[in-house]
Every structure is written in C-alpha cells, then in structure tokens.
Design a protein around this motif. Structure first.
Motif, mmCIF file in Angstrom:
data_model
loop_
_atom_site.group_PDB
_atom_site.id
_atom_site.type_symbol
_atom_site.label_atom_id
_atom_site.label_comp_id
_atom_site.label_asym_id
_atom_site.label_seq_id
_atom_site.Cartn_x
_atom_site.Cartn_y
_atom_site.Cartn_z
ATOM 1 N N LEU A 268 8.196 28.410 17.368
ATOM 2 C CA LEU A 268 7.429 27.813 16.613
ATOM 3 C C LEU A 268 7.992 28.778 15.592
ATOM 4 N N ILE A 269 8.479 30.159 15.786
ATOM 5 C CA ILE A 269 9.715 31.224 14.328
ATOM 6 C C ILE A 269 9.957 29.965 13.641
ATOM 7 N N ALA A 270 11.141 29.517 14.871
ATOM 8 C CA ALA A 270 11.927 28.290 13.602
ATOM 9 C C ALA A 270 11.555 27.354 13.039
ATOM 10 N N ILE A 275 10.167 25.465 6.907
ATOM 11 C CA ILE A 275 9.054 24.757 6.191
ATOM 12 C C ILE A 275 8.847 25.820 5.015
ATOM 13 N N GLY A 276 9.313 26.898 5.169
ATOM 14 C CA GLY A 276 9.816 27.903 4.977
ATOM 15 C C GLY A 276 9.027 29.196 4.335
#
Ligand code: UGA
Length: 414
Positions: A268-270, A275-276
């Motif tokens: 989820l972090i990645a 997406i900025g």
C-alpha cells in the motif's frame, strides 16, 4: 456449483476444502506434483486447525492439468504474490496463471466468472488481469465475468474464518459477474458488500494496514508505558472496553510478522508513492514495527554479554497456532544474535522444521533445555510456555507469558 481454484497454497487449499464441504464440486490446479498427490490422498500440505479432518472427509480433486477447469462456473485465482525489491508486488505467477486460464477457456461455450483472491494493488484486476483474459477474442461482460473477492482468513483459524466470515466483499466487473459470486456466498451469515473491482482490492489492503496500525499503535503506547512503569496490558484492556476502539489487536510486544501484514502494508505504501502521495502514517507503522523486533536484544544486553553467551529462544513461528515462520520476528532476532557471536538454542512446538530450513546450524532442543541457557527470549506466545519453571532464570519476554514473571530477572518488551 462447479468451481476451479488455481493455486493450492494457503488460501486456495482452505477455500477449496471449505467450498467442497459446502457441497460444491471443486478442482484445485497446481504445478507442484507433491502437493497434488497429497491433496488427492486427503492429506493437507500445511498445518492448519481443522484442515486435515476436512480434507479426509471431503473430496477435493487436485491436478496440474488446466483443461480440467473447462466445466467450471467460477475460477478462483489464488496464486501467491511476493514483494519486489521496491516493495510493489510481483504479479509474475498470477499473470502466468491468468494466461493459462485465458488460453484454456477461449473455447468455453457457457458463461463463467474469473475471480481474483490473491491480494493485489488497486487497479490490478482491471489493468492487468482483464486484458489477459480477453486476449483470445473473448469479451468481459459478454462471454465471461470478473470479480475480485479478497480473503480475510487468519492463519491458524482459517477454516473457522472461512465458514464464519465477518463480511464477504465482492468486487464485480458488472452485476452479472457479481450475481454468480453472490449466489455462492448468500447463505453465509455475514454482511455482503458488493462494490467495484478496485474498491474490493483496496478494502483488503486497508484492512490489513489498519490491523498493522493497531499493533504499532499499542506498541508505541507500550514503549511510553514501559518508561513510566505502567502495565500496557492493563491500559489496552481499559481502552478495549470502548466499543469504538475494540480490544483486539492491542497485544503489545515485538510487533507483527507473518506473510501478510508486513507485505500488504508495504504494498500500500508503494502504491501510494507511485501515485505521488506520501503515506506518512503507514510508513511510521512499518518503521516502528521494524524497530520493535530488536527490542528484546537491546534489553538482553543489560544483563548478558551476547558474545559467547548461549541464548535460548522460545517460539519461532510468527504467531501461535501455526508452523509458519515467514516474516517471523525470530528471524531478525536470530540474525542479530548470530552476528554478535551468540550460540542459539531454540524451541517451538510446531515451527522448528520450517525454521531449520532457514537456519540449519542453530541448535533445536526441548523447551526444558532452552531454560538452561544463559538467558531466554520469548518470541511467540505459545500457551505451553506458561507451564515452564522459570525460577532463577533471566527472561526477556517479547510477548506476554505471565508465568515467566517468576524469573530471577524478568523484563517485558512493553
Ligand atoms: C492477517 C489478517 O489478520 C487476516 O485477516 C488476513 O486475511 C491475512 O493477514 C491475510 O492477508 O491473508 P495473519 O497473517 O494470519 O492474518 O496474522 P494475524 O493473526 O493478523 O497476526 C499478524 C501478526 O500480528 C502476528 O505476528 C501477531 O503476533 C501480531 N499481533 C497480532 C500482535 O503483535 N498483536 C496483536 O494484538 C495482534
């Protein structure tokens, strides 16, 4: 209903056995011939409460032949995913399996629904899976349907969780696809959320991130409590009576491990970064968890010089009730102790064989023998550790084994 399941790993095997028990005709597809033989003889390839009994009583056919999925109404894709170097998820196996399904089902006359069970980042089913399924001229929404229905099974309790879900989430390409899955789950005594594909993908990641968040939150509170001489467990109890908070996932200690919470949080972090968006809370949940793993070693150094000491480890599984050592906190701890020159003697009621595959050279002994080491670290809260005699010992407890408080020196991580 006729159901195929691609991938007889953890999720595939459990849902296959459970759906067969509910009267469906299930075929499991896997490439591993050993697993196929075991399943066909009614034997489980993994340790899971109730699974052996289920497999011995229900008929689940396993095969490596994809042609056998031809008559299925639903094809579940339950192939494992793993983290890439940048923590995004590698879809290699899922894509290979989807390609096979697409190729075999190009000649299927009647309507079918392909359902993703593997945990994937939002947008994956639409962006990566559907194009493969349409590769041979078949049209989603017309020739076949697509759903994404995440699983919320806990290892060790997975059979129970499947049969008694808190909720069922059906992400659907269109209502025709969702109707087929709904007919499979409608008799479960649980709320059913019907939604779109990317929302279903996000529900899974957000749920695991929230559980991880709860654990890191109570560990942060625990680290503060420890400095103030306050019992974190009592604090968690006091908090948990509030229905808005809830008492679960508030066990403070050395943090969360396993093959799901850490990986899904990182996924989820990645995705957010891709997406900025900078997901500061999620990153801190993960950072704190990494630091928490080594707290027992920090505490140990107060009492023992690690170099040349013999350190006993109680518990190698990532949590009780499983033989799974993936993501176990014991890995980080053993790594550091070995690096600092300790000899290690370890015991776990179920996970020694799996740990031995990673660390063949440490000593695997009885729990009594662990107690004779210079100091003892408790890594997994197996109930049987409450039956040991810790009198006179030095014990650093990474979880919460009450009996160990009788040790000569006893410290809990938090
Ligand atoms: C987790 C989720 O709980 C499931 O809902 C989900 O389906 C599964 O991941 C998955 O994605 O497949 P699981 O990996 O079996 O299930 O593990 P949990 O029971 O959630 O425990 C995870 C870790 O958190 C363990 O290391 C456990 O010791 C730790 N934990 C848990 C704590 O440190 N404190 C707590 O209060 C609870």
């Amino acid at each position: 209903m006729r159901i195929s399941i691609i991938g007889s790993g953890y999720v595939g095997l459990i849902i296959g056995a459970c759906l067969a028990k509910l009267g469906n005709k299930v075929i499991l597809i896997d490439l591993d011939e050993k697993k196929i033989d075991a399943i066909n003889s009614g034997v489980s390839t993994l340790y899971e409460e109730g699974l052996d009994e289920l497999l011995s009583r229900t008929h689940v056919e396993a095969s490596s032949d994809y042609q056998k999925i031809m008559n299925s109404k639903i094809v579940f894709l339950c192939v494992g995913t793993h983290s890439d170097k940048d923590n995004s998820i590698s879809l290699e196996y899922l894509i290979q399996a989807t390609e096979q399904v697409s190729r075999v089902l190009r000649d299927k006359k009647d309507y079918y629904v392909v359902t993703i069970k593997s945990t994937v980042a939002p947008g994956t089913t639409e962006g990566r899976i559907i194009p493969i399924l349409q590769r041979w001229g078949r049209k989603v929404g017309k020739d076949f349907g697509v759903c994404m229905s995440p699983e919320f099974l806990r290892e060790g309790k997975a059979v129970y969780d499947f049969m008694h879900p808190d909720r069922v989430v059906i992400g659907e390409y269109d209502s025709k696809s969702g109707d087929v899955l709904y007919s499979l789950f409608q008799n479960f005594n649980a709320p059913i959320l019907r939604t779109n594909l990317r929302t279903a993908e996000m529900v899974k990641l957000a749920s695991n991130a929230f559980l991880a968040n709860k654990v890191s939150f109570i560990n942060e509170i625990g680290n503060i409590c420890k400095r103030l001489g306050i019992d974190t467990h009592e604090v968690a109890k006091g908090m948990g009576f509030d229905n808005r908070i809830g008492g679960k996932y508030l066990e403070a200690g050395i943090g969360f491990g396993g093959s799901c919470l850490p990986k899904d949080l990182k996924m989820l972090i990645a995705k957010a970064k891709q997406i900025g968006y900078e997901p500061k809370i999620l990153e801190e949940v993960s950072n704190l968890n990494e630091k928490q793993a080594l707290k027992p070693v920090e505490l140990l150094k107060k009492y023992v010089s690690i170099k040349n000491a013999t350190i006993g480890i109680l518990g190698l599984a990532f949590k009780p009730g499983t033989d799974d050592v993936r993501g176990s906190r014991a890995i980080e701890i053993v790594e550091v102790l070995l690096g600092e020159g300790a000899t290690i003697k370890a015991y776990d009621p179920l996970a020694m064989e799996n740990f031995r595959k990673l660390y063949p050279y440490i000593k695997y002994v009885s729990k009594e023998e662990v107690l004779n080491c210079d100091a003892i670290l408790i890594i997994t809260e197996w109930e049987e550790f409450n039956g040991l005699d810790y009198t006179g010992k030095i014990v650093i407890d990474g979880r919460r084994i009450i009996k160990a408080e009788e040790a000569r020196i006893y410290e809990r991580v938090c």
